[in-house]
Structures are given as C-alpha cells and as structure tokens.
Design a protein around this motif. Structure first.
Motif, PDB file in Angstrom:
ATOM      1  N   ALA A 192      34.242  46.385  50.062  1.00  0.00           N
ATOM      2  CA  ALA A 192      32.937  46.120  49.440  1.00  0.00           C
ATOM      3  C   ALA A 192      32.910  44.794  48.695  1.00  0.00           C
ATOM      4  N   GLY A 193      33.587  43.784  49.265  1.00  0.00           N
ATOM      5  CA  GLY A 193      33.564  42.462  48.660  1.00  0.00           C
ATOM      6  C   GLY A 193      34.655  42.231  47.628  1.00  0.00           C
ATOM      7  N   TRP A 194      35.516  43.237  47.406  1.00  0.00           N
ATOM      8  CA  TRP A 194      36.593  43.127  46.431  1.00  0.00           C
ATOM      9  C   TRP A 194      37.945  43.218  47.137  1.00  0.00           C
ATOM     10  N   ASP A 195      38.935  42.496  46.614  1.00  0.00           N
ATOM     11  CA  ASP A 195      40.306  42.612  47.102  1.00  0.00           C
ATOM     12  C   ASP A 195      40.981  43.687  46.257  1.00  0.00           C
ATOM     13  N   MET A 196      41.234  44.860  46.872  1.00  0.00           N
ATOM     14  CA  MET A 196      41.665  46.027  46.123  1.00  0.00           C
ATOM     15  C   MET A 196      43.001  46.560  46.647  1.00  0.00           C
ATOM     16  N   PRO A 197      43.772  47.240  45.775  1.00  0.00           N
ATOM     17  CA  PRO A 197      45.046  47.820  46.230  1.00  0.00           C
ATOM     18  C   PRO A 197      44.811  49.042  47.122  1.00  0.00           C
ATOM     19  N   LEU A 198      45.352  49.003  48.321  1.00  0.00           N
ATOM     20  CA  LEU A 198      45.257  50.130  49.243  1.00  0.00           C
ATOM     21  C   LEU A 198      46.369  51.134  48.955  1.00  0.00           C
ATOM     22  N   ARG A 199      47.555  50.617  48.712  1.00  0.00           N
ATOM     23  CA  ARG A 199      48.710  51.450  48.365  1.00  0.00           C
ATOM     24  C   ARG A 199      49.754  50.545  47.715  1.00  0.00           C
TER      25      ARG A 199
ATOM     26  N   LEU B 199      39.658  50.926  39.279  1.00  0.00           N
ATOM     27  CA  LEU B 199      38.349  51.176  39.894  1.00  0.00           C
ATOM     28  C   LEU B 199      37.324  50.145  39.431  1.00  0.00           C
ATOM     29  N   SER B 200      37.799  48.960  39.108  1.00  0.00           N
ATOM     30  CA  SER B 200      36.927  47.955  38.496  1.00  0.00           C
ATOM     31  C   SER B 200      35.872  47.399  39.432  1.00  0.00           C
ATOM     32  N   HIS B 201      35.928  47.796  40.708  1.00  0.00           N
ATOM     33  CA  HIS B 201      34.905  47.338  41.648  1.00  0.00           C
ATOM     34  C   HIS B 201      33.635  48.186  41.582  1.00  0.00           C
ATOM     35  N   MET B 202      33.645  49.278  40.858  1.00  0.00           N
ATOM     36  CA  MET B 202      32.452  50.108  40.755  1.00  0.00           C
ATOM     37  C   MET B 202      31.331  49.335  40.070  1.00  0.00           C
ATOM     38  N   GLY B 203      30.096  49.755  40.319  1.00  0.00           N
ATOM     39  CA  GLY B 203      28.940  49.003  39.838  1.00  0.00           C
ATOM     40  C   GLY B 203      28.295  49.622  38.607  1.00  0.00           C
TER      41      GLY B 203
ATOM     42  N   GLY C 284      31.403  33.699  50.044  1.00  0.00           N
ATOM     43  CA  GLY C 284      32.246  34.112  51.159  1.00  0.00           C
ATOM     44  C   GLY C 284      33.638  34.515  50.756  1.00  0.00           C
ATOM     45  N   GLU C 285      33.935  34.511  49.440  1.00  0.00           N
ATOM     46  CA  GLU C 285      35.262  34.864  48.959  1.00  0.00           C
ATOM     47  C   GLU C 285      35.252  36.281  48.388  1.00  0.00           C
ATOM     48  N   LEU C 286      36.372  36.979  48.575  1.00  0.00           N
ATOM     49  CA  LEU C 286      36.497  38.300  47.976  1.00  0.00           C
ATOM     50  C   LEU C 286      36.629  38.174  46.465  1.00  0.00           C
ATOM     51  N   ARG C 287      36.088  39.166  45.753  1.00  0.00           N
ATOM     52  CA  ARG C 287      36.204  39.187  44.293  1.00  0.00           C
ATOM     53  C   ARG C 287      37.519  39.851  43.902  1.00  0.00           C
ATOM     54  N   HIS C 288      38.009  39.515  42.716  1.00  0.00           N
ATOM     55  CA  HIS C 288      39.266  40.062  42.226  1.00  0.00           C
ATOM     56  C   HIS C 288      39.044  40.731  40.878  1.00  0.00           C
ATOM     57  N   THR C 289      39.672  41.885  40.671  1.00  0.00           N
ATOM     58  CA  THR C 289      39.558  42.550  39.377  1.00  0.00           C
ATOM     59  C   THR C 289      40.486  41.867  38.378  1.00  0.00           C
ATOM     60  N   ALA C 290      40.336  42.246  37.114  1.00  0.00           N
ATOM     61  CA  ALA C 290      41.171  41.672  36.056  1.00  0.00           C
ATOM     62  C   ALA C 290      42.637  42.058  36.225  1.00  0.00           C
ATOM     63  N   LEU C 291      42.905  43.051  37.079  1.00  0.00           N
ATOM     64  CA  LEU C 291      44.270  43.533  37.287  1.00  0.00           C
ATOM     65  C   LEU C 291      44.899  42.988  38.565  1.00  0.00           C
ATOM     66  N   ASP C 292      44.257  42.025  39.197  1.00  0.00           N
ATOM     67  CA  ASP C 292      44.694  41.551  40.510  1.00  0.00           C
ATOM     68  C   ASP C 292      46.143  41.068  40.502  1.00  0.00           C
ATOM     69  N   ALA C 293      46.502  40.216  39.556  1.00  0.00           N
ATOM     70  CA  ALA C 293      47.864  39.676  39.517  1.00  0.00           C
ATOM     71  C   ALA C 293      48.880  40.786  39.266  1.00  0.00           C
ATOM     72  N   LEU C 294      48.502  41.763  38.441  1.00  0.00           N
ATOM     73  CA  LEU C 294      49.399  42.871  38.154  1.00  0.00           C
ATOM     74  C   LEU C 294      49.648  43.700  39.416  1.00  0.00           C
TER      75      LEU C 294
END
Length: 391
Positions: A45-52, A72-76, A23-33
């Motif tokens: 799509a289940g990822w916490d991503m930068p909108l702007r 674009l690390s959420h791509m499969g 139930g938690e969103l996934r984070h890319t390796a660049l999330d903190a940055l």
C-alpha cells in the motif's frame, strides 16, 4: 469478540501497492531498525514494510503462545473534531458513532451510496468532540476523501493525521505483563475495544486494547519520533517471556485463523455489509440519514428473502493450499470462491475462508472441495473462526 459490533480487521497482503506521488515507497519511523534486525521487506500500500524477520511459522506461534511486536505505522489515522463531529460520522459511516462513549472504540464501515463497502474501520472516541478514524493503509486516501466530501454542511473538521502517528502493536498472552512493566496506566481496567492516554516507557501514547490476531494485545499510537525508543523498550521488557518482532506475513495467518475479514479479500465495493455477513454493523435505528441507507435497506431485504453466499471456513483433508480466487465446488458445480487461504500453523493444515452458496454453508456439508489447478481437493466446511483463544 465481545459483542457483534466489535470485529477487528484489516491489512491486505497481495493487493497492488499504491506508491506516493513521487513514485517512491514510504518508510515508517522504524525502517532502519527493521533492516538492522534482518527483516525481509515488501511494498505494501505504498509503504516498505517488514514481511518477516525469520520464520513466519515461529513468529505466528510466538503470538499464539507468548508475544509478538508489530510495526503498523502504515495505517491511516484521520482525526474528526468539532461540535458536529459525531453527527458527521453518523452520516458518513454506517454505525452509531454518536453512541460511542469517550475512551471506547467501535468497528464500523464506510460505504458508497450504492451500499458497497469502501473500507472497514475502527473509530476511537478520544473526547466529547474528538474522534480518530483508523483506516486500512490501502484505503486511507479513499476514506479521507470521502469523509472530507461528506463533511460539507457540518460544523466539524476532518484532518489527515497519517504523518502524526507511529503505531506499534504488542500481541499475545504475555502482552499485558510486558506492557504493565512499562506503564502505570490501568491496563486491568482497560476493556477490549477501549483506549486511554498514558505513558509507556516514558513515551506519551494512546493505549488501545485492540488488535488483529485473535489474541489479547494492545496497539500504541505515538509520535513518530518516539517509535524507536518505544520499540526498544518493549523488546527489552519482553526478553524473558519470548517476545519476537513479527511481520505482515504472520499477521495475515493470525487474522485468518481468527476468522477476521481482510479488505480486498472478504470485503470490497462489490459487496454490501449484508453480503459479507456483517449486516449487524449497519445501524438503521440511529437518527438522521446516512450515506447508503436506502441501498442498504434494500440489501437487507434481499438477504432475508434470498440469502447471499455465506462466508465459511474450509479445512483441507490433504496438504494442498487454497488461494484467493480458487473455485469452491460440490457435485461438479461451482458453489463459491475462496477469499483467503494459507497453511495454518496452529491447526497444522491448510485453511481458507470462502463465500459459498447458503445450501452448502452448514458445518460438515458433504462433498465440498476446492478446485486447485484442475484437481478437486476435498475440504471440510467449518464454522468461523478456526481458532478462538481461551479467556
């Protein structure tokens, strides 16, 4: 676009996210940055991503005139290996994947048995018996499951490599110069829709000349532990030429201007490739059977006898913005539906893509409008894409 097959794609802003089993969103390796840069984040799509990061318009125009940097690390990523990897992909997908040379990539689709589009994909041939299939984030599990099921009886392995890669894209006219300053790979010899292994800022990477913006650019597949280092190196290399970090919002307006389809909007399981005007990706001439062949033959015949609605561009005469699902009208009748719409920073006007009846699809067709909350706003029908870069 270099030929009729190589049509980039993907990302589905606006679709409901698919969260992880916890139930938690996934984070890319660049999330903190991203957060340190002040990014506005969104679940996608289940990822916490930068909108702007700041102004969507400024990010968009930077990619058109200078360069933009995307996570674009959420791509499969799905790897297919083995002696019959090519045969499996030729059976599972509609394209002629066995004909792709090592080091090249192809745009293709995976369809259901009834011809409906499950997803559009890019397939990279990494070696004689190794391929990487890149699926949309929102469809990655569906594609993985379908490939795994279709692999039965083939001497090939389907491997989920979504956690094995981070994906960073640098897009825009300044992107070749930025990347050249960080690698000795032969970028001049790297064609559109090709990829080669190399080192970027000391980081091992698959360097692909692909993208979803309508500009020249590169997508860099690296191990997640190298993502921050690579992002920072690219940022430093682009300081003097106007490189800025970019979110998914401007990515959507960039692909819309470039007339590139978005799964869940221009593509869906209710459409075959022929319904979407992309029948050219279906290769009936390849040897052997493939999933959906018979249904797609019927769809091709139907399209010849009774042309389906045509995907066209619409440019507003006023300032009101059309959105997906709005009706396209002419003479008081509904003649189609908007699939994507947004203000165009490049054109300075609202634009949309829409499927419309063939009789109203010619550029300049008179009397066409969009029903925006009960008001029929006038729109000009134009050929896609709205924007094409000068080469």
């Amino acid at each position: 676009m270099t030929d009729g097959e190589e049509r980039p794609r993907r990302h589905c802003l606006g679709r409901r996210p698919t969260v992880s089993s916890t139930g938690e969103l996934r984070h890319t390796a660049l999330d903190a940055l991203h957060r340190s840069l002040g990014a506005t984040m969104t679940d996608f799509a289940g990822w916490d991503m930068p909108l702007r990061y700041g102004s969507e318009r400024d990010e968009h125009l930077a990619v058109r005139t200078k360069a933009g940097l995307f996570d674009l690390s959420h791509m499969g990523e799905i790897t297919v290996t083995g002696p019959q990897a090519a045969a499996l992909l030729d059976f599972a997908l509609v394209g002629n994947i066995g004909g792709v040379k090592p080091g090249r990539a192809r745009y293709t689709m995976i369809c259901r048995a009834d011809g409906g589009i499950l997803d559009d994909l890019i397939v990279y041939r990494l070696g004689e018996t190794e391929y990487m299939v890149v699926a949309n984030a929102s469809n990655a599990q569906v594609v993985l499951d379908a490939l795994t099921e279709r692999a039965a009886g083939f001497d090939a392995e389907v491997r989920d490599d979504r956690d094995a890669y981070a994906l960073i894209a640098v897009q825009g006219p300044e992107s070749p110069g930025i990347l050249k300053s960080l690698t000795d790979a032969d970028l001049d010899g790297l064609k559109y829709y090709a990829g080669l292994p190399g080192t970027v800022a000391g980081v091992p990477a698959l360097i692909a000349r692909t993208g979803y913006t309508g500009e020249d650019g590169f997508e860099l597949f690296v191990k997640p532990e190298h993502a921050v280092e690579l992002w920072q190196a690219l940022t430093k290399a682009g300081e003097g030429v106007g490189l800025v970090p970019c979110g998914l919002s401007c990515r959507d307006t960039l692909r819309l201007e470039a007339g590139m389809p978005l799964y869940g909007h221009e593509l869906s399981t209710s459409l075959t490739p022929f319904d979407a005007g992309l029948g050219r990706v279906v290769k009936f001439e390849k040897e052997g059977d493939f999933v959906g062949r018979e249904a797609l033959r019927e769809a091709a015949a139907r399209a010849e006898q009774n042309p389906p609605r045509v995907l066209v561009g619409l440019v507003a005469e006023g300032r009101r913005v059309p959105r997906a699902g709005y009706a396209v009208v002419a003479g008081g009748e509904v003649i189609g539906e908007v699939t994507s719409g947004a203000p165009s920073p490049t054109l300075g006007k609202p634009i949309a893509m829409a499927y419309v009846d063939a009789v109203h699809a010619a550029p300049g067709s008179a009397g066409v409008g969009v029903d925006i909350r009960g008001s029929h706003e006038p729109y000009e029908v134009v050929a896609l894409p709205f924007y094409k870069r000068q080469k």
